[in-house]
Design a protein around this motif. Structure first.
Motif, PDB file in Angstrom:
ATOM      1  N   ILE A   1      30.689   5.653 -27.822  1.00  0.00           N
ATOM      2  CA  ILE A   1      30.587   4.409 -28.566  1.00  0.00           C
ATOM      3  C   ILE A   1      31.248   3.375 -27.808  1.00  0.00           C
ATOM      4  O   ILE A   1      32.560   3.698 -27.593  1.00  0.00           O
ATOM      5  N   TYR A   2      30.779   2.272 -27.485  1.00  0.00           N
ATOM      6  CA  TYR A   2      31.402   1.070 -27.097  1.00  0.00           C
ATOM      7  C   TYR A   2      31.515  -0.029 -28.203  1.00  0.00           C
ATOM      8  O   TYR A   2      30.670  -0.122 -28.959  1.00  0.00           O
ATOM      9  N   ALA A   3      32.815  -0.272 -28.707  1.00  0.00           N
ATOM     10  CA  ALA A   3      32.868  -1.027 -29.974  1.00  0.00           C
ATOM     11  C   ALA A   3      33.393  -2.622 -29.325  1.00  0.00           C
ATOM     12  O   ALA A   3      34.720  -2.754 -28.690  1.00  0.00           O
ATOM     13  N   VAL A   4      32.558  -3.614 -29.531  1.00  0.00           N
ATOM     14  CA  VAL A   4      32.782  -4.772 -29.178  1.00  0.00           C
ATOM     15  C   VAL A   4      33.117  -5.779 -30.314  1.00  0.00           C
ATOM     16  O   VAL A   4      32.059  -5.945 -31.273  1.00  0.00           O
TER      17      VAL A   4
ATOM     18  N   MET B   1      36.291   3.218 -34.416  1.00  0.00           N
ATOM     19  CA  MET B   1      34.806   3.690 -34.069  1.00  0.00           C
ATOM     20  C   MET B   1      34.796   3.893 -32.697  1.00  0.00           C
ATOM     21  O   MET B   1      33.930   4.881 -32.323  1.00  0.00           O
ATOM     22  N   ALA B   2      35.352   3.685 -31.461  1.00  0.00           N
ATOM     23  CA  ALA B   2      35.263   3.768 -30.152  1.00  0.00           C
ATOM     24  C   ALA B   2      35.651   5.029 -29.710  1.00  0.00           C
ATOM     25  O   ALA B   2      36.478   5.702 -30.124  1.00  0.00           O
TER      26      ALA B   2
ATOM     27  N   ASP C   1      40.978   2.121 -23.940  1.00  0.00           N
ATOM     28  CA  ASP C   1      41.079   0.845 -23.238  1.00  0.00           C
ATOM     29  C   ASP C   1      39.735   0.396 -22.415  1.00  0.00           C
ATOM     30  O   ASP C   1      39.537  -0.593 -21.862  1.00  0.00           O
ATOM     31  N   GLU C   2      38.951   1.462 -22.269  1.00  0.00           N
ATOM     32  CA  GLU C   2      37.562   1.498 -21.658  1.00  0.00           C
ATOM     33  C   GLU C   2      36.465   1.231 -22.620  1.00  0.00           C
ATOM     34  O   GLU C   2      35.309   0.942 -22.268  1.00  0.00           O
ATOM     35  N   HIS C   3      36.564   1.300 -23.880  1.00  0.00           N
ATOM     36  CA  HIS C   3      35.671   1.512 -24.837  1.00  0.00           C
ATOM     37  C   HIS C   3      35.869   0.384 -25.996  1.00  0.00           C
ATOM     38  O   HIS C   3      35.061   0.061 -26.881  1.00  0.00           O
TER      39      HIS C   3
ATOM     40  N   GLY D   1      29.621  -7.999 -21.082  1.00  0.00           N
ATOM     41  CA  GLY D   1      28.446  -7.965 -20.367  1.00  0.00           C
ATOM     42  C   GLY D   1      28.540  -7.486 -19.069  1.00  0.00           C
ATOM     43  O   GLY D   1      28.142  -6.613 -18.318  1.00  0.00           O
ATOM     44  N   LEU D   2      29.380  -8.399 -18.339  1.00  0.00           N
ATOM     45  CA  LEU D   2      29.616  -8.259 -17.058  1.00  0.00           C
ATOM     46  C   LEU D   2      30.555  -6.614 -16.718  1.00  0.00           C
ATOM     47  O   LEU D   2      30.079  -6.106 -15.735  1.00  0.00           O
ATOM     48  N   GLN D   3      31.330  -6.444 -17.600  1.00  0.00           N
ATOM     49  CA  GLN D   3      32.240  -5.206 -17.636  1.00  0.00           C
ATOM     50  C   GLN D   3      31.432  -4.170 -17.927  1.00  0.00           C
ATOM     51  O   GLN D   3      31.450  -3.037 -17.319  1.00  0.00           O
ATOM     52  N   PHE D   4      30.476  -4.111 -18.817  1.00  0.00           N
ATOM     53  CA  PHE D   4      29.402  -2.990 -19.025  1.00  0.00           C
ATOM     54  C   PHE D   4      28.560  -2.789 -17.766  1.00  0.00           C
ATOM     55  O   PHE D   4      28.279  -1.594 -17.669  1.00  0.00           O
TER      56      PHE D   4
END
Length: 622
Positions: free
Chosen positions: A168-171, A184-185, A190-192, A206-209
């Motif tokens: 899970i990535y939490a933005v 959630m992440a 620090d990466e999610h 978006g760029l990091q992803f």
């Protein structure tokens, strides 16, 4: 009018960003990936912010390697409820996904993020919605984009989702609650976990992803340790095995799958394991049925090429021939011959056994009668006989065997009543020439005869049997050699002993001996020729021919010879000769004649049966 200008300005601002995102580099080949975007469309998300989020999604698509066997993409939006925009299985082309995202209409209600995570876990990532099965080890990634505090609990359901293998990535945007994002992440946080100040800056995530998505190909760099195959996926890798193998506990080496050992193969006889599969095999003599599991015995006889004369019996090893009752299978394994019961059973016949199909009968020598038991013959009565023994002393006999012959002759003498008035014995040895060892009238006792036999010296050289027969006819049974006058009707018996083929003609003097009334017995050993023995012997040949395969087995002939040579009721000294026309003589002659005819009939029946068997064998060979 002012609102319309705002929308136009927003589109102009977003267009360069979308183009920039698309131009950041070539499409990433990440390997298989199941990717679901969970988009917050609650009322707190303003229209122009939602449009920014829409463009964010469309800007990410060009960088994905979209396809059924590569990256599958699904989108859901949520507010107070959850709505599937399109599932993982819906589209395999980027253009179709962009069209669905453009048609997306926000829900504009509450913020039930926990409900959305639960939907993603139970529905969006299900195999029915297009997610690949867990055993395929395809990474599952959920990207949650929200701008506020959840109105329900997220920590517990997010933990369940992570436990099921969902990364899970939490933005969070603007007003998002950092604590909820961290709850959630997936780790490392620090990466999610990403927090941006406004929707305008969401392109930074978006760029990091995309950068993470296009990470290093660890399989290509080597060092992965996979025994069979390395699969690069989502900034990581995993090992897979070739068909027919399974991953070992170290998640790198592979073990062959033994499907036969699982015991569910259903093979009737043998299960043979092969990579990723198995097949059934039958024992020798059986063939696999259509179900590929059960076995049926092969009926070899039905092929029609067994060549059995009587019956064919199918066995696991192939066809076997079987003969009908009363017949024996021959060495060729196919033809059958009438069984000679005399050789196969303990018949108990005192003199001779004659096989007759499924039975046998006993015969007695001429002059003796079969007793009531059907096996024994009445004993010899004292009488007179002149017996001349013709012994083969040729080179083929050899010295040690000649000694056995002399011992055999003395055993014959043992059962004779040797005396001047009873049985007289003479001995002739032959090879390339003929020599009278002692004539009929020389010795008057058995002891004297036996001693003279032991003193006989071996001649060696050739085998002139015809010359020996001539000597017997012309000299041995002459009165000068000790034979009694013909007027006394004393039987004259010649016993010819040989071990090979004669080197001269025997037919003339064999016939002459019979014309002279000499009863001739032929004893053959080893390489003696049956046709010659029959020509030498008197009729019927079955009663006058004996054979032994070697010198060491001659003793079994003694009983037959004893009964054969045993004299008929003789004529003592001074007894008048009986007229052949007297009634008793006629009755005796009739009895002998009937016995001879019976023997000839039996021989004819055996010959006929043998001819029938030979005809059947010839017919089968055709």
């Amino acid at each position: 009018m002012r609102g319309l200008l705002c929308w136009l300005m927003l589109l102009l601002l977003l267009q360069p960003w979308e183009t920039q995102l698309q131009l950041t580099g070539p499409r990433c080949h990440t390997g298989p990936l199941d990717l679901v975007f969970v988009i917050d469309s609650s009322r707190s998300v303003r229209p122009f912010e939602f449009e920014t989020m829409r463009q964010f999604l469309m800007g990410l698509l060009p960088g994905l390697n979209v396809g059924p066997n590569a990256t599958r993409v699904g989108v859901i939006q949520y507010s107070s409820q959850v709505q599937s925009v399109f599932p993982l299985r819906a589209f395999s082309r980027r253009e179709d996904m962009e069209r669905a995202i453009r048609d997306l209409v926000p829900l504009a209600q509450g913020t039930m993020t926990g409900l959305a995570i639960q939907y993603a876990m139970n529905v969006a990532f299900s195999v029915a919605e297009g997610a690949r099965p867990p055993e395929e080890r395809v990474p599952r990634v959920a990207v949650i984009v929200t701008d506020g505090r959840p109105q329900d609990r997220v920590a517990e359901v997010a933990a369940q989702a992570r436990a099921r293998g969902i990364e899970i990535y939490a933005v969070g945007v603007q007003r998002a609650d950092v604590g909820s994002l961290r709850a959630m992440a997936s780790p490392p946080l620090d990466e999610h976990v990403f927090l941006v100040e406004s929707f305008d800056l969401i392109q930074e995530f978006g760029l990091q992803f995309q950068s993470r998505l296009c990470g290093k190909d660890q399989c290509a760099e080597g060092g992965h340790g996979c025994q069979h195959q390395c699969v690069n996926a989502w900034a990581m890798f995993h090992c897979t095995c070739n068909p027919g193998y399974k991953l070992a506990a170290d998640n790198k080496s592979c073990l062959a799958i033994d499907l036969c050992a699982e015991g569910t193969h259903g093979c009737e006889h043998h299960c043979v394991n092969s990579p990723g599969s198995y097949f059934c095999r039958c024992q020798v003599g059986f063939v696999l049925q259509q179900d590929q599991r059960s076995c049926r015995a092969i009926d070899y006889c039905s092929f029609g090429n067994h060549s059995c004369q009587h019956e064919c019996v199918s066995t696991p090893g192939g066809p076997r021939c079987h003969c009908r009752e009363g017949h024996d299978l021959q060495p060729d394994g196919r033809s059958c011959q009438v069984r000679d019961l005399c050789n196969g059973v303990d018949h108990g016949c005192e003199f001779q056994c004659v096989s007759e199909g499924l039975s046998y009968r006993c015969l007695c020598p001429e002059g003796r009668q079969l007793q009531a038991d059907g096996k024994s013959c009445n004993r010899c009565r004292e009488g007179h006989v002149d017996l001349v023994l013709l012994v083969d002393g040729s080179k083929s006999v050899r010295p040690q065997n000649f000694e056995l012959v002399k011992r055999f002759v003395n055993q014959i003498v043992d059962f004779l009543d040797v005396s001047p008035e009873g049985t007289r014995v003479g001995l002739v040895q032959f090879s390339s020439r003929v020599r009278t060892e002692f004539p009929l009238g020389r010795y008057g006792t058995a002891a004297e005869v036996k001693q003279a036999v032991l003193a006989v010296e071996y001649m060696e050289r050739g085998t002139m049997t015809g010359l020996a027969l001539r000597h017997m006819v012309e000299h041995s049974f002459s009165e000068a050699q000790g034979a009694r006058p013909r007027a006394l009707n004393v039987p004259r018996v010649g016993l010819v002993f040989t071990d090979g083929r004669s080197q001269d003609d025997i037919s003339v003097w064999a016939a002459r001996a019979k014309e002279e009334g000499i009863v001739v017995y032929a004893v053959g050993v080893g390489k003696a020729v049956e046709a010659e023995l029959r020509e030498i012997a008197s009729e019927p040949a079955e009663l006058h021919v004996s054979y032994a395969p070697d010198f060491g087995t001659m003793t079994h002939l003694l009983e037959n010879l004893r009964g054969s040579i045993c004299p008929e009721e003789g004529i003592s000294a001074g007894t008048e000769l009986r007229s052949p026309c007297e009634c008793e003589s006629l009755v005796e002659f009739q009895g002998r004649t009937l016995g001879a005819l019976e023997s000839l009939t039996l021989n004819l029946a055996q010959l006929t049966a043998r001819l029938e068997d030979l005809e059947n064998q010839l017919a089968n060979q055709k």
